[in-house]
Structures are given as structure tokens and as C-alpha cells.
Design an enzyme around this catalytic site. Structure first.
Site, PDB file in Angstrom:
ATOM      1  N   THR A 199      14.774  71.188 -14.243  1.00 43.15           N
ATOM      2  CA  THR A 199      15.095  69.888 -13.651  1.00 43.15           C
ATOM      3  C   THR A 199      13.821  69.045 -13.548  1.00 43.15           C
ATOM      4  O   THR A 199      13.895  67.815 -13.527  1.00 43.15           O
ATOM      5  CB  THR A 199      15.729  70.043 -12.251  1.00 43.15           C
ATOM      6  OG1 THR A 199      14.990  71.027 -11.526  1.00 43.15           O
ATOM      7  CG2 THR A 199      17.172  70.476 -12.357  1.00 43.15           C
ATOM      8  N   HIS A 234      22.754  80.448 -12.556  1.00 43.01           N
ATOM      9  CA  HIS A 234      21.506  79.722 -12.796  1.00 43.01           C
ATOM     10  C   HIS A 234      20.490  80.483 -13.631  1.00 43.01           C
ATOM     11  O   HIS A 234      19.353  80.026 -13.765  1.00 43.01           O
ATOM     12  CB  HIS A 234      20.817  79.356 -11.481  1.00 43.01           C
ATOM     13  CG  HIS A 234      21.568  78.375 -10.661  1.00 43.01           C
ATOM     14  ND1 HIS A 234      21.323  77.026 -10.707  1.00 43.01           N
ATOM     15  CD2 HIS A 234      22.576  78.548  -9.788  1.00 43.01           C
ATOM     16  CE1 HIS A 234      22.141  76.407  -9.875  1.00 43.01           C
ATOM     17  NE2 HIS A 234      22.915  77.309  -9.307  1.00 43.01           N
ATOM     18  N   LYS A 277       5.729  73.863 -11.847  1.00 43.60           N
ATOM     19  CA  LYS A 277       6.937  74.674 -11.695  1.00 43.60           C
ATOM     20  C   LYS A 277       6.504  76.049 -11.218  1.00 43.60           C
ATOM     21  O   LYS A 277       5.299  76.345 -11.212  1.00 43.60           O
ATOM     22  CB  LYS A 277       7.687  74.797 -13.027  1.00 43.60           C
ATOM     23  CG  LYS A 277       6.758  75.197 -14.191  1.00 43.60           C
ATOM     24  CD  LYS A 277       7.471  75.243 -15.520  1.00 43.60           C
ATOM     25  CE  LYS A 277       7.731  73.907 -16.171  1.00 43.60           C
ATOM     26  NZ  LYS A 277       9.088  73.419 -16.077  1.00 43.60           N
ATOM     27  N   ARG A 278       7.459  76.899 -10.813  1.00 42.49           N
ATOM     28  CA  ARG A 278       7.081  78.249 -10.431  1.00 42.49           C
ATOM     29  C   ARG A 278       6.343  78.940 -11.566  1.00 42.49           C
ATOM     30  O   ARG A 278       6.583  78.652 -12.745  1.00 42.49           O
ATOM     31  CB  ARG A 278       8.332  79.063 -10.048  1.00 42.49           C
ATOM     32  CG  ARG A 278       8.826  78.777  -8.665  1.00 42.49           C
ATOM     33  CD  ARG A 278       7.782  79.084  -7.619  1.00 42.49           C
ATOM     34  NE  ARG A 278       7.694  80.507  -7.384  1.00 42.49           N
ATOM     35  CZ  ARG A 278       8.259  81.147  -6.369  1.00 42.49           C
ATOM     36  NH1 ARG A 278       8.923  80.469  -5.442  1.00 42.49           N
ATOM     37  NH2 ARG A 278       8.148  82.445  -6.225  1.00 42.49           N
ATOM     38  N   LYS A 327       8.026  80.939 -18.461  1.00 44.53           N
ATOM     39  CA  LYS A 327       7.703  79.504 -18.440  1.00 44.53           C
ATOM     40  C   LYS A 327       6.395  79.219 -19.181  1.00 44.53           C
ATOM     41  O   LYS A 327       6.047  78.086 -19.455  1.00 44.53           O
ATOM     42  CB  LYS A 327       7.627  78.992 -16.998  1.00 44.53           C
ATOM     43  CG  LYS A 327       8.982  79.066 -16.266  1.00 44.53           C
ATOM     44  CD  LYS A 327       8.866  78.545 -14.848  1.00 44.53           C
ATOM     45  CE  LYS A 327      10.102  78.779 -14.008  1.00 44.53           C
ATOM     46  NZ  LYS A 327      11.137  77.735 -14.189  1.00 44.53           N
TER      47      LYS A 327
HETATM   48  C1  26W Z   1      17.515  87.606  -6.500  1.00 46.95           C
HETATM   49  C2  26W Z   1      16.322  86.798  -6.701  1.00 46.95           C
HETATM   50  C3  26W Z   1      16.602  85.472  -7.339  1.00 46.95           C
HETATM   51  C4  26W Z   1      16.218  84.329  -6.698  1.00 46.95           C
HETATM   52  C5  26W Z   1      16.460  83.111  -7.268  1.00 46.95           C
HETATM   53  C6  26W Z   1      17.252  85.398  -8.543  1.00 46.95           C
HETATM   54  C7  26W Z   1      17.488  84.181  -9.120  1.00 46.95           C
HETATM   55  C8  26W Z   1      17.098  83.029  -8.488  1.00 46.95           C
HETATM   56  C9  26W Z   1      17.388  81.679  -9.088  1.00 46.95           C
HETATM   57  C10 26W Z   1      18.648  81.750  -9.903  1.00 46.95           C
HETATM   58  C11 26W Z   1      16.249  81.160  -9.866  1.00 46.95           C
HETATM   59  C12 26W Z   1      16.357  79.686 -10.156  1.00 46.95           C
HETATM   60  O1  26W Z   1      15.927  78.876  -9.367  1.00 46.95           O
HETATM   61  N1  26W Z   1      16.877  79.326 -11.317  1.00 46.95           N
HETATM   62  C13 26W Z   1      16.709  77.963 -11.816  1.00 46.95           C
HETATM   63  O2  26W Z   1      17.801  77.155 -11.449  1.00 46.95           O
HETATM   64  C14 26W Z   1      17.568  75.806 -11.816  1.00 46.95           C
HETATM   65  C15 26W Z   1      18.715  74.984 -11.273  1.00 46.95           C
HETATM   66  O3  26W Z   1      19.890  75.279 -11.956  1.00 46.95           O
HETATM   67  C16 26W Z   1      17.418  75.681 -13.309  1.00 46.95           C
HETATM   68  O4  26W Z   1      17.120  74.352 -13.626  1.00 46.95           O
HETATM   69  C17 26W Z   1      16.312  76.592 -13.814  1.00 46.95           C
HETATM   70  O5  26W Z   1      16.261  76.574 -15.221  1.00 46.95           O
HETATM   71  C18 26W Z   1      16.536  78.008 -13.319  1.00 46.95           C
HETATM   72  O6  26W Z   1      15.436  78.829 -13.650  1.00 46.95           O
END
Ligand code: 26W
Length: 812
Positions: free
Chosen positions: A650, A354, A542-543, A548
Site C-alpha cells: 500500500t 493478506h 516498509k517493514r 521485500k
Molecule cells: C501471525 C503473524 C502475522 C502477523 C501479521 C502474520 C501475518 C501478518 C500480516 C498478514 C502481514 C501483513 O501486514 N500483510 C500485508 O498486508 C497488506 C494489506 O493487505 C498488504 O498490502 C501487504 O502486501 C501484506 O504483506
């Protein structure tokens, strides 16, 4: 049940279960009565589905995720049961406002943002398509923090969402698993075979709480199983009186029970916290133990055939310990040999990536990992060893980069490498994202395993994000193209016929106005701010993250304000800039941006000289329920990430589906939105990913020289410390340094001019009423492609090998 029956049932439940009457009941009591009627009704169907699954034993997918951002469930359950309309009527007849009753439910905020909400949308689609698919996650006692703005700053309050009993869950103590941490590994020989035992571990009970996931217009109910860490009731849990003192013993027990205490609020920032690794193993081990046990019970087969019946999809690398843990269960508990176990594992596990942000890639220090999970570490070492050997012998062209590919390297276990090596499918979440993975981030792995890589563009459930959140738009659509789109969202394309239809345009406008007034009312209630419902509602929700670029948005707003100060009679439409964003508690820069937005709001909203041409609203505590209110009221959808950084997004899809026009970069799934609607139906701006890559490669970008040469930028940036914000003069120096001293990592200044031009286009287009409506209709018409039903169909046929059930036509 019809309206009258529901009404009677509510009254009865109030009396029998809650000891009150309809005349005395509070909203919360009504909520409890209604939701327990719903839950009871779901329970019997749930049993039926479970029975069917037991008898037919179909191929099943388990979706492992550390996050499920479910939001509220009463309204979505009612919708999927076809009870929403009669229940709303029943509540109204009884003298209540349905929305107030639904609002009594706490959001289940067990996720940070996109990744967690995607998991929730996928559950809805799996059940609605009648795909045997269940979610496995953690029942955090505290969800994502509640955000408050105090004196312009974000403060975090704990989200104790389980304070009141959670109506939707059923505790299943009979399915408790025991999870072991620490200890030491002993090897011995038995009948000529090497055996392993793990001694002196600390044990904790994993107790599942099941939540029913009701499919739309069908009889399927799948399960979201959330695991809670609880004290072990067996002898092992009692104080043995030897190595530790009684109090130390209690202390270490307590610390194990803290495993499911809270959700880590960091999204996209890897922090090597021991507790997080514990959470990950806790989820993986409890889930896998249950799956293996159930598989043996149901099929009577040996685990050699596990992969013929089961797929496990891991949501990012967070659950990638499934690879060594499944190996452990198959070898140590089920007696398979290494090669057999590896064959089963690598045909069971599939991995979704992701993000390509390097700071988000999970890596665990070897000492921490090996101490917490000694047996899992042994297996991971062996996986690494065999993988490196394979590369050395079978792919001599990669010999020189083995250390870059290794699972364990430079004293760290790299979870993404473990996930790629141990799975049969690796997918990205939008076309562009998957291409970047193949071309750069995972180039060498793609070279080694080209067949594993595939794309699954994200989606959103149109049931929650259109039918539930926007009933007025839903009725308008129904009255023009019928209702088939509800089961076949691509049918929304039929709306294209109406894109130039004056009467449809007028009705669409009215729906939007209705939703805007609704949001304006909420804003007034929450913030006291009065906003003009004829102004353009421009949203970025969004976050909060550097990439972003909420900073680009707010700098532009300040710039627009400065322009209006100089040109008070300028003929530009009024705009309301709406923000919703949580910053990770330790993300200083992100918190500064929130402060900047709130300070700018303070200044600009109170300046009468610009004739209310700009209002800025920062809505506290952005979450799923708030999104359901903002999105239907939105007209401009800001998707302005630095190209190449947003994996998919999304929110862009939810907003488009509700008729907002995208102001965006060519990033993530914006690219696919463009492929559908055409660039003439969006406002695109900014550098493309290739140009950014080029700038990175050549080092050809200097934010400082841009600042020095561009008068407008110069003037605007100087406001950050030149008295514009009065008492805040020093507050924004970090943003200033970020842009100038640290060379503007996300190209905010570089894209500024092009952003301003796109914003001007929006002002012009909005004044062409028909054109705006036409564009809006075109976006809604093409949004069917972004239903998560399409996404899940693709996972089912291309990764899981599960045939989706063809739904029967809607009940009338
Ligand atoms: C280790 C900490 C951590 C926590 C969460 C690392 C990475 C994440 C996620 C991968 C972050 C996330 O939510 N990514 C988002 O995923 C969505 C669903 O696929 C995408 O639409 C977003 O673009 C993406 O930022």
C-alpha cells in the site's frame, strides 16, 4: 467554527479546563485544549449517528482486526470536519506552529505494518462514504515497539502510548463483556435436547473504549471499539479460598489482565504463543457478545436473522475464532440447532487473506487450543468432521486430499482452513494475489467453493495521504482541476491534461522541492546529516523482511559507491537513499540488514572523495507520522519484492499519489499500477512470478555459480567480509551465508543486473527534467483508482451488500 471562534474557544478551554492561560501554556497543553474542543464537538454528532443507526437499523459491517495502525487523529479529524484551515490559522495567530501542536499527539501504533494501516484507511473510507461500519480491536497498553539505533543495531523500547490520557477514547464500562478461558465442558439433556455448560473457567472483563471515526464532509461518525482486559468486579473474581492459594489466585488474575498488555511485534511470522491465542479469543468473544446483544435489542428478532443485518469482515485469520465462537453463542446461549447456527454463521463471516508466506499461516497445536478453549475446540472438531464428511460424499474427486483440506490435521488447528470453511467470502488484496490464491495456495478450496473467492485490490485514504500529508500538492491540484476529486478521487485523472504543461510542471517541481527541503531539515535535526535537496530522494519505507529485499537496495548502493570510487568524475546525478524499517525483534537476518545499511551509511556518507554523490539515511522508528513527512518528499518509490511474495503493498500507492515514480517488480498491486500508468511511466525490473515459479520447480538456480561467474557480484559480495566495513568484518557473515550457502532465497543476486539497469534508467530520466515531471503527473493522475473509497465501495456492494451513500457536493 471560524478562526476567531476557535481562538476564543482555545483560550477559554485553557483557562477552564487546564487552569492556565495562552501566555503560559505549553505546546502539550495547547494540544489538549484543541483536541478536547474537537472531541466535544464530535461527541454530539456521534450521538446523532448512533441514534440514527438505532432507529433505522441498517445493514452493518463489523471489521474485526487485531491491528489498527491509526497514527495521529487530531489533524485528520480537523480535516474531515473542515476545521483544518481555520484551526491552523487560529493557532498561528496565537503564536504557535500548528505542526508542532499536532506533533504533541502520540501515534496510536496498534499495528505492525500494512495490514493494520489498511484497517485504519478502511475506517476513514467507511465513515466518509457513510457506510454503517465499525472497527473492533484490542486496546493494547503497549503499541509496536519504538526503534532506536544504538551502535548500528536496532534496539526496541516499549511504546507506552497510554502514559498520557488518550483524548479520543470514551470508556464504556456499561458495555463490559465477560470472557471465559479454560475450564471443562459438561453435557446434559434438557427437554430432549443436548445442552452444554462450561464450568470452572477463568474469567476476565472486557471493557470497551470507543473512538469516534469522523467521515469527511458529512454527519456520520462511526466507532472504533477497542477492548481492554480488566479485573472482573463480580463475585467470580474474588478469592474463593479453595483450590488455590491467595497468591496463586492473584497471580492467575494478573495473567488474565495481561491479555491486552502488548501488541505482538511479529509481522508475517507465526509464533504459537498462548497469549496471542488468548488475545484472539478475547477480541472475538467480546465483539460477538456485544453484536448479538445489540442485534436482539434493536430488532427484537431471533438470531436466525442475524446475517440479514450483519456482516463481519475478518482481517486475515487472526480473528477466525469468530466462526466457532459465533456457533457457540448461537447454540449454547441462543438455543439454535447446529444447522441453523451454521447457516447464520457462514452467511455472516467474510475473510480477507493478506499473505501467502507459509511461515505466516496460523496453526495452533491441538493441546494448547483445546486446553485454553475447550468448548470452542469441541465446536471446531465438529466443523472439521462435518466438512470432511461433506467433501467425502459430495466431492469424491477430493477424497485423497481430505487431510490436506481438513481444519484439524497433524495435531494442529489451521486457522486459514477454518476461515475459508466458515465464511461466505474469501478475498485477496490485489489481482495477482487473488490469482495466486486460486491457482496455487488455495487451489483445492477454490475447486470446492469457487463462488466464495473474489478480489478486492487494496487502497489508501487520499484524505490522509494526499490532502493532509501534502497540502501544497493539494492546492496545486485544486487550482488546476477544481476540488471534486476530494469526493471522487478518480477525478484526479483530469490532471492528465497538464502532464505536458510547462507551468504546471514547474509548480509541481516547486511543491516537491518544498517538501524535500522540509524533510532535509528534519533529517538534519535528527541525524545531523546535511543532504542536498537537489539530489534524487529515493525511498524504501516498509517493514524489514527478506522478501521485500532491502538487501538488494543496499547492495546496489554499495555497488554504486564502488563505481564512483573508480570513476570520481562520472556524470550521474546525486542520490539520497532513504530507508525506514522496523525488524521483528527476533528476526536475526532482518536486523543484520539494518546493521548493513547503517554501516554502509557510516562509511559512504563520510567519504569526501565521491563528492556527495551518495547519501544514505536510515530514519529511526518508522511509523505513520514519519511516513506522512517522507512520502510527499519522495521521488523514487522502491517496491522491489521478489515477484509473487508481496500480497499487495500500500506504500506503493501512497508514494505514487504523491508523485514518486515506482522502481518495482511485477508484484502485488505494482501490476495494477502498471495497468493504469503503463510500463513507460515506471521503472520495472526483475523476474516475473512465472519465471520464479519455474526456477523453484526445476531447482535451476544457483546463487553460487552466479557469484562465481559475475565479476561485479563477486567483488561486491566479497565486501561483506573483505574489510570494506572495517570493524564489522565478521558482522555480515550471516548475510553472506544467506546469499551463497542458502542459495539466496529471495533471488537478490539473480535480479541484481536487471535492477542496476533500471537504476541507470532512473539516472538518465531524471536528467530529462520535463519527462520526469510528465511521468510524475501521470502517476498522480492515475492514483485515484487506489483510493480506499474505491476499495470500500467494492467491499460494500460485492461482499457486504450495503449500499454506499452518494455524498453531497462539498460545502464551500
Ligand atoms: C501471525 C503473524 C502475522 C502477523 C501479521 C502474520 C501475518 C501478518 C500480516 C498478514 C502481514 C501483513 O501486514 N500483510 C500485508 O498486508 C497488506 C494489506 O493487505 C498488504 O498490502 C501487504 O502486501 C501484506 O504483506
Amino acid at each position: 467554527m471560524n478562526e476567531q471562534q476557535l481562538q476564543d474557544s482555545i483560550c477559554q478551554t485553557l483557562e477552564k479546563k487546564l487552569g492556565t492561560t495562552i501566555n503560559e501554556a505549553t505546546s502539550r497543553e495547547i494540544y489538549i485544549a484543541v483536541s478536547s474542543i474537537v472531541k466535544e464537538n464530535l461527541n454530539s454528532e456521534w450521538l446523532q449517528t448512533t441514534k440514527r443507526y438505532k432507529e433505522q437499523n441498517p445493514r452493518t459491517v463489523y471489521y474485526f482486526s487485531m491491528e489498527f495502525l491509526m497514527g495521529r487523529l487530531l489533524e485528520s479529524n480537523l480535516l474531515n470536519m473542515h476545521w483544518l484551515e481555520p484551526m491552523k490559522a487560529a493557532l498561528t495567530n496565537l503564536g504557535f506552529v500548528p505542526e508542532d501542536i499536532f506533533a504533541c499527539e502520540q501515534d496510536a501504533g496498534l499495528g505492525n505494518g500494512g495490514l493494520g494501516r489498511l484497517a485504519a484507511c478502511f475506517l476513514d473510507s467507511m465513515a466518509s462514504l457513510q457506510i454503517p461500519g465499525h472497527g473492533y480491536g484490542i486496546r493494547y497498553k503497549y503499541g509496536l515497539f519504538e526503534q532506536k539505533i544504538v551502535d548500528g543495531n536496532q534496539v526496541e523500547l516499549p511504546d507506552y502510548w497510554l502514559r498520557e490520557p488518550y483524548v479520543w477514547e470514551t470508556k464504556r464500562p456499561d458495555l463490559t463483556a465477560v470472557i471465559c478461558f479454560g475450564g471443562r465442558v459438561e453435557t446434559y439433556e434438557e427437554n430432549g435436547k443436548m445442552k452444554v455448560s462450561l464450568l470452572d473457567t477463568e474469567k476476565v472483563a472486557a471493557v470497551p473504549y470507543d473512538v469516534p471515526i469522523k467521515g469527511y464532509n458529512n454527519e456520520t461518525i462511526n466507532t472504533l471499539r477497542l477492548w481492554s482486559a480488566e479485573p472482573l468486579e463480580s463475585e467470580d473474581g474474588f478469592y474463593a479460598g479453595d483450590k488455590q492459594s491467595y497468591y496463586d489466585h492473584l497471580e492467575s488474575k494478573r495473567s488474565l489482565e495481561r491479555i491486552s498488555e502488548f501488541l505482538y511485534p511479529d509481522d508475517s511470522n507465526m509464533d504459537g504463543k498462548m497469549l496471542r491465542l488468548k488475545q484472539q479469543y478475547f477480541l472475538v468473544s467480546s465483539g460477538l457478545q456485544t453484536i448479538v446483544k445489540l442485534f436482539k435489542q434493536r430488532t427484537g428478532h431471533s438470531c436466525l436473522k442475524l446475517h440479514e443485518y450483519i456482516s463481519i469482515q475478518i482481517n486475515d485469520t487472526h480473528p477466525s475464532l469468530v466462526v466457532p465462537e459465533l456457533m457457540r453463542l448461537l447454540m449454547d446461549e441462543e438455543g439454535l440447532g447446529w444447522d441453523e447456527a451454521w447457516h447464520v454463521t457462514t452467511n455472516t463471516v467474510a475473510y480477507t487473506n493478506h499473505t501467502i508466506l507459509s511461515e505466516a499461516l496460523e496453526k495452533w497445536p491441538v493441546p494448547l487450543f483445546s486446553q485454553l478453549l475447550p468448548r470452542i475446540y469441541m465446536i471446531t472438531e465438529e466443523i472439521n468432521e462435518r466438512f470432511c464428511q461433506m467433501v467425502y460424499h459430495d466431492h469424491p474427486e477430493y477424497r485423497s486430499v481430505i487431510h490436506e483440506l481438513a481444519v484439524i490435521s497433524y495435531g494442529q488447528v489451521r486457522m486459514a482452513h477454518l476461515a475459508v470453511v466458515g465464511s461466505y467470502s474469501v478475498n485477496g488484496v490485489a489481482k495477482m494475489h487473488t490469482e495466486i490464491l486460486k491457482r496455487s495456495e488455495m487451489k483445492q478450496f477454490y475447486g470446492l467453493f469457487p463462488g466464495k473467492f473474489n478480489n478486492k485490490t487494496n487502497g489508501i485514504t487520499h484524505r490522509r495521504w494526499l490532502m493532509q500529508a501534502n497540502p501544497e500538492l493539494t492546492s496545486l491540484i485544486n487550482s488546476s482541476i477544481g476540488e471534486e476529486w476530494k469526493e471522487r478521487p478518480k477525478d484526479l485523472i483530469k490532471l492528465l491534461r497538464y502532464s505536458k504543461d510547462a507551468s504546471f510542471q514547474e509548480k509541481l517541481f516547486e511543491v516537491k522541492q518544498f517538501n524535500k527541503q522540509n524533510l532535509a531539515r528534519y533529517i538534519k535535526e535528527k541525524t545531523g546529516l546535511i543532504i542536498d535537496d537537489r539530489s534524487i530522494f529515493d525511498v524504501q519505507i516498509k517493514r524489514l523482511h527478506g522478501y521485500k529485499r532491502q538487501l538488494l537496495n543496499i547492495l546496489y548502493v554499495i555497488n554504486r559507491y564502488l563505481y564512483l570510487k573508480d570513476h570520481p568524475h562520472a556524470d550521474i546525478p546525486a542520490r539520497t537513499f532513504i530507508f525506514g524499517a522496523k525488524a521483528a525483534p527476533s528476526y536475526h537476518f532482518a536486523k543484520q540488514v539494518i546493521r548493513l545499511i547503517v554501516s554502509a551509511a557510516d562509511q559512504i556518507n563520510n567519504d569526501a572523495s565521491i563528492n556527495d554523490k551518495i547519501k544514505i539515511v536510515f530514519l529511526e522508528n518508522y511509523n505513520v507520522s514519519l511516513a506522512e513527512m517522507i512520502i510527499p518528499a519522495s521521488e523514487v518509490s522502491q517496491q522491489i519484492s521478489t515477484a509473487g511474495k508481496e500480497a499487495s503493498g500500500t506504500g506503493n500507492m501512497k508514494l505514487m499519489m504523491n508523485g514518486a515514480l515506482t522502481l518495482g517488480t511485477l508484484d502485488g498491486a505494482n501490476v495494477e499500477i502498471k495497468d493504469m500508468v503503463g510500463s513507460q511511466n515506471m521503472f520495472l525490473f526483475g523476474m516475473e512470478e512465472s519465471e520464479i515459479e519455474e526456477l523453484h520447480r526445476t531447482g535451476g538456480y544457483s546463487a553460487k555459480s552466479l557469484y562465481q561467474s559475475d565479476k561485479r557480484l563477486h567483488h561486491m559480495i566479497n565486501q561483506l567480509h573483505d574489510g570494506f566495513f572495517g570493524r564489522d568484518e565478521l558482522a555480515f557473515k550471516d548475510i553472506y551465508y544467506h546469499l551463497l550457502r542458502d542459495n539466496d532465497e529471495y533471488f537478490v543476486l539473480k535480479d541484481f543486473e536487471s535492477y542496476v539497469e533500471a537504476q541507470e534508467m532512473i539516472d538518465q530520466t531524471y536528467q530529462q527534467w520535463n519527462k520526469w515531471q510528465e511521468m510524475s503527473i501521470t502517476n498522480i493522475a492515475h492514483s485515484g483508482k487506489f483510493s480506499s473509497d474505491r476499495t470500500i465501495m467494492q467491499y460494500a456492494s460485492e461482499i457486504w451488500n450495503i449500499s454506499p451513500y452518494i455524498p453531497v457536493p462539498a460545502k464551500k
